[in-house]
Design a protein around this motif. Structure first.
Motif, PDB file in Angstrom:
ATOM      1  N   ASP A  66      -0.128  12.769  -6.355  1.00  0.00           N
ATOM      2  CA  ASP A  66      -0.073  12.659  -5.124  1.00  0.00           C
ATOM      3  C   ASP A  66      -0.092  11.091  -4.681  1.00  0.00           C
ATOM      4  OD1 ASP A  66       0.193  15.243  -5.086  1.00  0.00           O
ATOM      5  OD2 ASP A  66      -1.884  15.548  -4.534  1.00  0.00           O
ATOM      6  N   SER A  67      -0.854  10.309  -5.103  1.00  0.00           N
ATOM      7  CA  SER A  67      -1.051   8.808  -4.348  1.00  0.00           C
ATOM      8  C   SER A  67       0.380   8.232  -4.450  1.00  0.00           C
ATOM      9  CB  SER A  67      -2.127   8.026  -5.387  1.00  0.00           C
ATOM     10  OG  SER A  67      -1.578   7.731  -6.626  1.00  0.00           O
ATOM     11  N   ASN A  83       3.343   9.459  -3.704  1.00  0.00           N
ATOM     12  CA  ASN A  83       4.095  10.167  -2.812  1.00  0.00           C
ATOM     13  C   ASN A  83       3.296  10.178  -1.081  1.00  0.00           C
ATOM     14  OD1 ASN A  83       6.217  10.596  -4.414  1.00  0.00           O
ATOM     15  ND2 ASN A  83       4.684  12.198  -5.280  1.00  0.00           N
ATOM     16  N   LEU A  84       2.659   9.454  -0.682  1.00  0.00           N
ATOM     17  CA  LEU A  84       1.909   9.455   0.289  1.00  0.00           C
ATOM     18  C   LEU A  84       2.869   9.243   1.530  1.00  0.00           C
ATOM     19  CD1 LEU A  84      -1.314   7.538  -0.458  1.00  0.00           C
ATOM     20  CD2 LEU A  84      -1.112   9.700   0.035  1.00  0.00           C
ATOM     21  N   PRO A  85       2.687   9.922   2.721  1.00  0.00           N
ATOM     22  CA  PRO A  85       3.550   9.777   3.794  1.00  0.00           C
ATOM     23  C   PRO A  85       3.823   8.042   4.050  1.00  0.00           C
ATOM     24  CG  PRO A  85       1.750  11.111   4.484  1.00  0.00           C
ATOM     25  CD  PRO A  85       1.762  10.621   2.910  1.00  0.00           C
ATOM     26  N   GLU A  86       2.697   7.593   4.128  1.00  0.00           N
ATOM     27  CA  GLU A  86       2.718   5.866   4.769  1.00  0.00           C
ATOM     28  C   GLU A  86       2.232   5.124   3.675  1.00  0.00           C
ATOM     29  OE1 GLU A  86       0.851   5.451   8.085  1.00  0.00           O
ATOM     30  OE2 GLU A  86       2.127   6.881   9.436  1.00  0.00           O
ATOM     31  N   ARG A  87       2.362   4.025   3.439  1.00  0.00           N
ATOM     32  CA  ARG A  87       1.637   2.787   2.746  1.00  0.00           C
ATOM     33  C   ARG A  87       0.252   2.579   3.267  1.00  0.00           C
ATOM     34  NH1 ARG A  87       1.802  -0.814  -1.227  1.00  0.00           N
ATOM     35  NH2 ARG A  87       0.757  -3.128  -0.531  1.00  0.00           N
ATOM     36  N   LYS A 103      -2.924  12.051   2.676  1.00  0.00           N
ATOM     37  CA  LYS A 103      -1.611  12.920   2.542  1.00  0.00           C
ATOM     38  C   LYS A 103      -1.515  13.607   3.788  1.00  0.00           C
ATOM     39  CE  LYS A 103      -1.764  16.227  -0.763  1.00  0.00           C
ATOM     40  NZ  LYS A 103      -2.075  16.873  -1.702  1.00  0.00           N
ATOM     41  N   SER A 104      -2.712  13.783   4.474  1.00  0.00           N
ATOM     42  CA  SER A 104      -2.516  14.689   5.810  1.00  0.00           C
ATOM     43  C   SER A 104      -2.667  13.821   7.077  1.00  0.00           C
ATOM     44  CB  SER A 104      -3.664  15.898   6.010  1.00  0.00           C
ATOM     45  OG  SER A 104      -5.016  14.916   5.756  1.00  0.00           O
TER      46      SER A 104
END
Length: 85
Positions: free
Chosen positions: A13-14, A16-20, A83-84
């Motif tokens: 998951d790390s 594919n995080l929504p933001e760096r 992630k959230s």
């Protein structure tokens, strides 16, 4: 799901995080991963000229004494929070 499986999932998951994450968060992710997977910091501290490696080593060394299970759980929690976000 076992702690090991959750840790492995958080690793995936790390990527594919929504933001760096910012650099301090990235250091924390690295340090918790290393502590969770390898235990206390080992080896020589990198030299003054290698700023990135030195910062990573120092972040890992700050977790000395944290159990691998505790570090894995903290890593999982941090990745879930990111992630959230």
């Amino acid at each position: 799901m076992s702690l090991q499986e959750q840790f492995a999932q958080a690793q995936a998951d790390s990527k594919n995080l929504p933001e760096r994450p910012d650099n301090m968060t990235l250091l924390k992710i690295y340090a918790l991963f290393k502590q969770g997977s390898a235990g206390d910091a080992s080896g020589d501290r990198p030299g003054m000229t290698d700023f990135v490696a030195r910062a990573k080593f120092d972040a890992w060394a700050e977790l000395k004494g944290t159990s691998q299970d505790d570090a894995m759980q903290q890593y999982i929690n941090l990745i879930e929070d990111l992630k959230s976000a």
